[in-house]
Design an enzyme around this catalytic site. Structure first.
Site, PDB file in Angstrom:
ATOM      1  N   CYS A  18       1.518  20.937  -7.074  1.00 25.60           N
ATOM      2  CA  CYS A  18       1.858  21.991  -6.714  1.00 25.60           C
ATOM      3  C   CYS A  18       2.225  22.944  -7.511  1.00 25.60           C
ATOM      4  O   CYS A  18       3.604  22.370  -8.479  1.00 25.60           O
ATOM      5  CB  CYS A  18       2.482  21.662  -4.853  1.00 25.60           C
ATOM      6  SG  CYS A  18       3.714  23.251  -4.724  1.00 25.60           S
ATOM      7  N   TRP A  51       0.921  15.865   2.140  1.00 24.16           N
ATOM      8  CA  TRP A  51       0.895  14.791   0.901  1.00 24.16           C
ATOM      9  C   TRP A  51       1.518  13.094   1.646  1.00 24.16           C
ATOM     10  O   TRP A  51       1.893  13.317   2.507  1.00 24.16           O
ATOM     11  CB  TRP A  51       2.632  15.237   0.194  1.00 24.16           C
ATOM     12  CG  TRP A  51       2.434  17.207  -0.220  1.00 24.16           C
ATOM     13  CD1 TRP A  51       2.924  18.064   0.751  1.00 24.16           C
ATOM     14  CD2 TRP A  51       1.589  17.409  -1.232  1.00 24.16           C
ATOM     15  NE1 TRP A  51       2.411  19.148  -0.147  1.00 24.16           N
ATOM     16  CE2 TRP A  51       2.067  18.420  -1.618  1.00 24.16           C
ATOM     17  CE3 TRP A  51       0.967  16.187  -2.543  1.00 24.16           C
ATOM     18  CZ2 TRP A  51       1.734  19.052  -2.096  1.00 24.16           C
ATOM     19  CZ3 TRP A  51       1.159  17.450  -3.161  1.00 24.16           C
ATOM     20  CH2 TRP A  51       0.836  18.414  -3.889  1.00 24.16           C
ATOM     21  N   ARG A  88       4.674  23.463   8.840  1.00 22.08           N
ATOM     22  CA  ARG A  88       3.766  22.678   8.014  1.00 22.08           C
ATOM     23  C   ARG A  88       5.089  22.210   7.723  1.00 22.08           C
ATOM     24  O   ARG A  88       5.484  22.488   7.280  1.00 22.08           O
ATOM     25  CB  ARG A  88       3.733  24.039   6.752  1.00 22.08           C
ATOM     26  CG  ARG A  88       2.236  24.918   8.079  1.00 22.08           C
ATOM     27  CD  ARG A  88       1.723  26.092   7.052  1.00 22.08           C
ATOM     28  NE  ARG A  88       1.478  25.948   6.195  1.00 22.08           N
ATOM     29  CZ  ARG A  88      -0.177  26.024   6.054  1.00 22.08           C
ATOM     30  NH1 ARG A  88      -0.904  26.364   7.091  1.00 22.08           N
ATOM     31  NH2 ARG A  88      -0.800  25.506   4.490  1.00 22.08           N
ATOM     32  N   THR A 105       4.979  21.134   4.476  1.00 27.29           N
ATOM     33  CA  THR A 105       5.105  21.456   2.866  1.00 27.29           C
ATOM     34  C   THR A 105       6.170  21.086   1.937  1.00 27.29           C
ATOM     35  O   THR A 105       7.316  20.385   1.787  1.00 27.29           O
ATOM     36  CB  THR A 105       5.414  22.593   2.975  1.00 27.29           C
ATOM     37  OG1 THR A 105       6.800  23.401   3.083  1.00 27.29           O
ATOM     38  CG2 THR A 105       4.160  23.193   3.408  1.00 27.29           C
ATOM     39  N   GLU A 136      12.111  26.266   0.879  1.00 30.10           N
ATOM     40  CA  GLU A 136      11.813  27.392  -0.100  1.00 30.10           C
ATOM     41  C   GLU A 136      11.983  27.429  -1.363  1.00 30.10           C
ATOM     42  O   GLU A 136      13.271  27.193  -2.051  1.00 30.10           O
ATOM     43  CB  GLU A 136      12.312  28.324   0.324  1.00 30.10           C
ATOM     44  CG  GLU A 136      12.239  30.100  -0.131  1.00 30.10           C
ATOM     45  CD  GLU A 136      10.776  30.262  -0.483  1.00 30.10           C
ATOM     46  OE1 GLU A 136      10.329  30.748  -1.414  1.00 30.10           O
ATOM     47  OE2 GLU A 136      10.579  30.532   0.671  1.00 30.10           O
ATOM     48  N   SER A 137      11.152  26.967  -1.907  1.00 30.04           N
ATOM     49  CA  SER A 137      11.291  26.865  -4.195  1.00 30.04           C
ATOM     50  C   SER A 137      11.895  27.622  -4.651  1.00 30.04           C
ATOM     51  O   SER A 137      12.396  27.772  -5.249  1.00 30.04           O
ATOM     52  CB  SER A 137       9.627  26.680  -4.852  1.00 30.04           C
ATOM     53  OG  SER A 137       8.970  27.999  -4.895  1.00 30.04           O
ATOM     54  N   TYR A 188      -3.524  33.144  -5.656  1.00 24.49           N
ATOM     55  CA  TYR A 188      -3.595  32.249  -3.859  1.00 24.49           C
ATOM     56  C   TYR A 188      -4.599  33.209  -3.527  1.00 24.49           C
ATOM     57  O   TYR A 188      -5.608  32.882  -2.281  1.00 24.49           O
ATOM     58  CB  TYR A 188      -2.581  31.650  -3.409  1.00 24.49           C
ATOM     59  CG  TYR A 188      -2.422  30.224  -3.973  1.00 24.49           C
ATOM     60  CD1 TYR A 188      -3.196  29.352  -3.381  1.00 24.49           C
ATOM     61  CD2 TYR A 188      -1.891  29.724  -4.947  1.00 24.49           C
ATOM     62  CE1 TYR A 188      -2.662  27.911  -3.976  1.00 24.49           C
ATOM     63  CE2 TYR A 188      -1.688  29.025  -5.573  1.00 24.49           C
ATOM     64  CZ  TYR A 188      -1.873  27.537  -4.746  1.00 24.49           C
ATOM     65  OH  TYR A 188      -1.690  26.344  -6.167  1.00 24.49           O
TER      66      TYR A 188
END
Length: 411
Positions: free
Chosen positions: A124, A160, A188, A190, A206-207, A252
Site C-alpha cells: 500500500c 489485510w 471499509r 483500511t 487518513e494517511s 488508481y
C-alpha cells in the site's frame, strides 16, 4: 589404358592424378537436410477449451456468440470492479473518504512513548508514506509498527491479515482490530491505521493526517527533521494537492476506471503532472529546492512502484519514470537517503517483489490470469546501486526544527 586429350595420348600413370581427384570429389556428400517431423494425423496436445465456436457454428452465428460472451464478461468485470473500487456514474474511480481523523497530542490522545501502534502493509502506497515519516523522524522506537499481509481470501473483511496473530491484541485480521477498538464499526477496514493501544481506541486511518501529525510529534529520541518548514508550508500544500489528485490517485483512477472517458481523463492529468514534477527537478535536487520535504515523501511511494506495477497493471504505459531523466534521478536519490540513528532507512521501507505479487495476484479483476511479470526489479531500475551513491549526500538533505524538544512529555 590410355585416353586421348587434345590429340595426345595419355598413359594410365599420367591419368592417375585426375582419377584421384575424381575419387575424392565423389566421396564428398552434400550436407544433410533435417527432415520435417510429421506427427500423426489428428494428434494434437494443445488445449482448445470447450471449442464452442466449432460445435455451435451451425446453430449460432459466431458474431452473436462473441458478442454474448463479451457482454457477460464485461458485466461480471464491472461488478467486481465496483466492489473493489467505488465508481462514479461516469465510470471514474471515486476514492472513499475516511471518518477517523484523530490526532496524537489532542486531549483525547495524549503524547506518550509506546502508547500508539501503526498498522501498515507493504504493497500500500498510503501505508508507505506513513512508514517513511516514522523513519525520517526516527519515531520507530516510540511508535510500534505492525506489518500486515494483503490476502482477501483469508481476511474476514477487506484484505489485510496477520501472519499468525497480531502482537498487540491477538487479532487475526485488521477487521478484528477495528471491531475490538470500535465495536459495531461499519465501513471499509483500511490501512494505515493508528491505534491507541492503552485506551483501545482507533485514532486515524487518513494517511495525509497521520504524516502531518508525525511530523509535529515530539517524543524522546525523535530527530529534529522538519518535513513542513513554515516558510514552505503553503507551497507544500499546493504541490501535495496536485501530486495527490493527478499522480498518487491518478494511477488508481487509470487502473480502476470502468469507462474509456474515465480512463482518458485520468491519463491526461497523470502525464501532465509527471512532466510538471520532472520539470521542477530539472533545477533542484528535490521538488521544492535542495531539501527533502513532505512533498517528496508523498510522491515517492507512487514513483517507486510506477514502472513495475502501475505502468502495466494500471495501463499507465505512455510514459514511464525511466523516460523522465530528472524524476528517475530523484527516485534513485530518495531511495538512497539515510537518517542518522534510525533503525530503518528509506531503502528498507519497501519490498518491490512482494508488492508486485500483491498487486498482480490479489487485484484479480485487473489480472484474472494471475500471471506475475518478471520485472522491472529493483536491480533493473538500478536502485540497489543508487542507494550507496546517495548515502553520502544525506546529511544536508533535510530541514531541521528550530525549537527544542519539550521537556514535559511523559514517557
Amino acid at each position: 589404358m590410355s585416353q586421348a586429350v587434345r590429340g595426345k595420348t595419355l598413359t594410365s600413370s599420367q591419368l592417375k592424378p585426375f582419377n584421384d581427384v575424381r575419387v575424392f570429389t565423389a566421396s564428398v556428400r552434400p550436407p544433410r537436410v533435417p527432415r520435417a517431423v510429421v506427427t500423426a494425423a489428428g494428434k494434437d496436445d494443445s488445449r482448445g477449451g470447450l471449442r464452442m465456436l466449432e460445435w455451435t457454428g451451425k446453430l449460432v452465428p459466431q458474431g452473436l456468440l462473441v458478442k454474448g460472451a463479451k457482454a457477460g464478461w464485461q458485466l461480471l468485470w464491472q461488478t467486481f470492479m465496483q466492489e473493489l473500487a467505488p465508481q462514479s456514474k461516469d465510470g471514474e474511480y471515486s476514492r472513499p473518504s475516511y471518518g477517523l481523523r484523530g490526532t496524537i497530542g489532542s486531549p483525547d490522545f495524549p503524547v506518550e512513548a509506546g502508547r500508539y501502534a501503526v498498522f501498515v502493509g507493504n504493497a500500500c502506497p498510503w501505508c508507505h508514506r506513513v512508514l517513511l515519516a516514522l523513519i525520517v523522524r526516527n519515531l520507530l522506537p516510540s511508535v510500534q509498527v505492525v506489518h500486515m499481509t494483503d490476502d482477501p481470501e483469508r481476511a474476514s473483511r477487506g484484505g489485510w491479515v496477520f501472519e499468525g496473530k497480531d502482537p498487540i491484541f491477538g487479532c487475526n485480521d485488521l477487521r478484528e482490530v477495528y471491531e475490538l477498538c470500535q465495536p459495531g464499526f461499519r465501513g471499509r477496514c483500511t490501512a494505515p491505521l493508528v491505534v491507541d493501544t492503552r485506551a483501545r481506541r482507533l485514532v486515524s486511518n487518513e494517511s495525509s493526517d497521520i504524516v502531518r501529525n508525525l511530523n509535529a510529534l515530539q517524543l524522546p529520541g525523535a530527530s529534529d527533521v522538519d518535513l513542513v518548514p513554515p516558510h514552505l508550508a503553503a507551497q507544500i500544500d499546493q504541490l501535495n494537492d496536485l501530486v495527490y489528485n493527478q499522480i498518487n490517485n491518478g494511477v488508481y483512477k487509470s487502473g480502476f476506471a470502468t469507462s474509456q472517458v474515465g480512463y482518458d481523463r485520468a491519463q491526461e492529468g497523470l502525464y501532465a503532472a509527471l512532466r510538471h514534477v520532472d520539470g521542477l527537478l530539472a533545477t533542484h535536487r528535490f521538488l521544492l529546492g535542495d531539501r527533502f520535504t513532505e512533498a517528496d515523501l508523498r510522491l515517492y511511494p507512487t514513483i517507486i512502484r510506477y514502472d513495475s506495477v502501475y505502468a502495466t497493471l494500471f495501463k499507465c504505459t505512455r510514459m514511464r519514470v525511466s523516460d523522465l531523466p530528472n524524476l528517475a534521478r530523484w527516485r534513485a536519490d530518495v531511495h538512497g537517503l539515510s537518517t542518522a540513528g534510525s533503525s530503518m532507512q528509506i531503502r528498507d521501507s519497501f519490498a518491490l517483489d512482494q508488492a508486485m505479487r500483491s498487486y498482480f495476484l490479489q487485484l484479480f479483476p485487473l489480472n484474472p490470469g494471475a500471471i506475475l511479470p518478471s520485472g522491472p526489479t529493483m536491480q533493473d531500475l538500478g536502485l540497489d546501486a543508487a542507494a550507496s551513491a546517495s548515502a553520502g549526500r544525506s546529511e544536508d538533505a533535510f530541514f531541521h526544527k528550530e525549537a527544542p524538544v519539550p521537556a514535559s512529555i511523559s514517557v
